[in-house]
Write an enzyme that holds these catalytic residues in place. Structure first.
Site, PDB file in Angstrom:
ATOM      1  N   SER A  97       3.529  21.198 -49.346  1.00  0.00           N
ATOM      2  CA  SER A  97       3.253  19.989 -48.573  1.00  0.00           C
ATOM      3  C   SER A  97       4.427  19.669 -47.643  1.00  0.00           C
ATOM      4  CB  SER A  97       2.933  18.841 -49.527  1.00  0.00           C
ATOM      5  OG  SER A  97       2.324  17.774 -48.864  1.00  0.00           O
ATOM      6  N   ASP A 226      -8.636  20.547 -49.915  1.00  0.00           N
ATOM      7  CA  ASP A 226      -7.421  19.731 -49.863  1.00  0.00           C
ATOM      8  C   ASP A 226      -7.722  18.472 -49.063  1.00  0.00           C
ATOM      9  OD1 ASP A 226      -4.880  18.622 -49.242  1.00  0.00           O
ATOM     10  OD2 ASP A 226      -3.941  20.587 -49.442  1.00  0.00           O
ATOM     11  N   HIS A 255      -5.093  19.443 -53.297  1.00  0.00           N
ATOM     12  CA  HIS A 255      -3.727  19.498 -52.779  1.00  0.00           C
ATOM     13  C   HIS A 255      -2.710  19.823 -53.877  1.00  0.00           C
ATOM     14  CE1 HIS A 255      -0.674  18.868 -49.781  1.00  0.00           C
ATOM     15  NE2 HIS A 255      -0.089  17.903 -50.475  1.00  0.00           N
TER      16      HIS A 255
END
Length: 275
Positions: A97, A226, A255
Site C-alpha cells: 500500500s 481491493d 487489500h
C-alpha cells in the site's frame, strides 16, 4: 528500542530479525499501521534464512511523531538512511500500500545499487488521485472523506476501515475480531498530524517517473477485489511502466491479503525472491 536517527533528527524504530548474514528483506508497511503488520512475514522469512527488517514510518508506530516532513520524499529518504546505516546490500524491498509508494520513491531517488528485487503489494503507484491525465484514479472527495474521518474520530474510523480493508463486507467473509483489533491498535499508536499528512502523501504522490527508473526484477501483486487501492489504476497501470514486471492477481482478494491470504502470499513472495 532499536532505532536509527535520521539527518533531520528523527528517530525511526525498526525490527531486525533472523541471521545477520542472511540476504536482507525490508518490509514497508501501509497506512496507518506499523512494522507489526509484517510480523508473520518476518518470522516466516527469517526461518528461511533471510535477515528480515521492518521499520515504523515517521509519525507511525514507535517512531518519532514529527510535525513536518511527513511526505513521500522523506519516507523514501528515511528508508535510504536505514539501508545505509545498517550497511545493507543485495536487498529485497517489499512494500504494501503506502509502503509500496515508499519503496517506489526510494528507487526513484536513490537508485538500485543496493537493491536486488522489489515487490509491490496492493501498492498505491503510479497515482491514486483522479486527474485529467489519470482518469482511472479516485476523486479527491474520497481522500477528503478519509481525512475528515481520521480527524473527527480516528478511533472509530480505524475500526470501521477494517471492514473494506479486509473484505469483511463480502459474502462469506470470515471476520476476525483479532485482526480488526490489531489494525486499530497499530493505527492508534501513530500521531494524528503525521497520519493526516500521510493521506496526502499516499493519494497525491505521482510515481510515474520513479517507476520508469526500475531496472531490477519486480513483482506486482494485487487482489482484484481491493476496495482501498483499486487494481486497474494501480497494479495494472504499474506493469505497463515497469519493464519485465510480473503481475500476480489474487482473484477476489482484498487489500489486506498479506493477512487474509497469508500462507499463499508468503509462498509466492518466497518463490519470487528465490527465482
Amino acid at each position: 528500542m532499536t532505532t536509527i536517527t535520521t539527518k533531520d533528527g528523527t528517530r525511526i524504530f525498526y525490527k531486525d530479525w533472523g541471521p545477520r548474514d542472511g540476504q536482507p528483506v525490508i518490509f514497508s508497511h501501509g497506512w496507518p499501521l506499523s512494522a507489526d503488520a509484517w510480523d508473520a512475514q518476518m518470522v516466516f522469512f527469517a526461518n528461511q534464512g533471510f535477515r528480515t527488517i521492518a521499520h515504523d514510518r515517521r509519525s507511525h508506530g514507535r517512531s518519532d511523531q514529527v510535525w513536518e516532513n511527513n511526505n513521500m520524499d522523506q519516507y523514501a529518504d528515511d528508508l535510504g538512511e536505514l539501508i545505509e546505516q545498517l550497511d545493507l546490500r543485495d536487498v529485497i524491498l517489499v512494500g504494501h500500500s503506502t509502503g509500496g509508494g515508499e519503496v517506489t520513491r526510494y528507487v526513484g531517488r536513490h537508485g538500485t545499487a543496493r537493491v536486488a528485487k522489489v515487490a509491490l503489494i496492493g501498492a498505491v503507484p503510479p497515482l491514486m488521485l483522479k486527474t485529467e491525465a489519470n482518469p482511472g484514479g479516485l476523486p479527491i472527495d474520497v481522500f477528503d472523506g478519509i481525512r475528515k474521518g481520521t480527524f473527527d474520530n480516528r478511533s472509530q474510523f480505524f475500526k470501521d476501515l477494517t471492514i473494506p480493508f479486509y473484505g469483511y463486507n463480502r459474502e462469506g467473509a470470515a471476520i476476525s475480531a483479532g485482526v480488526r483489533e490489531e489494525f486499530w491498535r497499530q493505527g492508534m499508536m501513530g500521531g494524528l498530524k503525521g497520519q493526516l499528512d500521510s493521506i496526502r502523501a499516499f493519494s497525491e504522490s505521482d510515481f510515474h517517473e520513479d517507476l520508469a527508473k526500475f531496472d531490477i526484477p519486480t513483482l506486482v501483486l494485487h487482489g482484484d477485489d481491493d476496495q482501498i487501492v483499486p487494481i486497474d489504476a494501480s497494479a495494472r497501470s504499474t506493469v505497463r511502466i515497469v519493464r519485465h514486471a510480473v503481475l500476480k492477481v489474487y482473484e477476489g482478494a482484498d487489500h489486506g491479503l498479506t493477512q487474509t491470504h497469508q500462507d499463499r502470499f508468503n509462498a509466492d513472495l518466497l518463490d519470487f525472491i528465490n527465482g
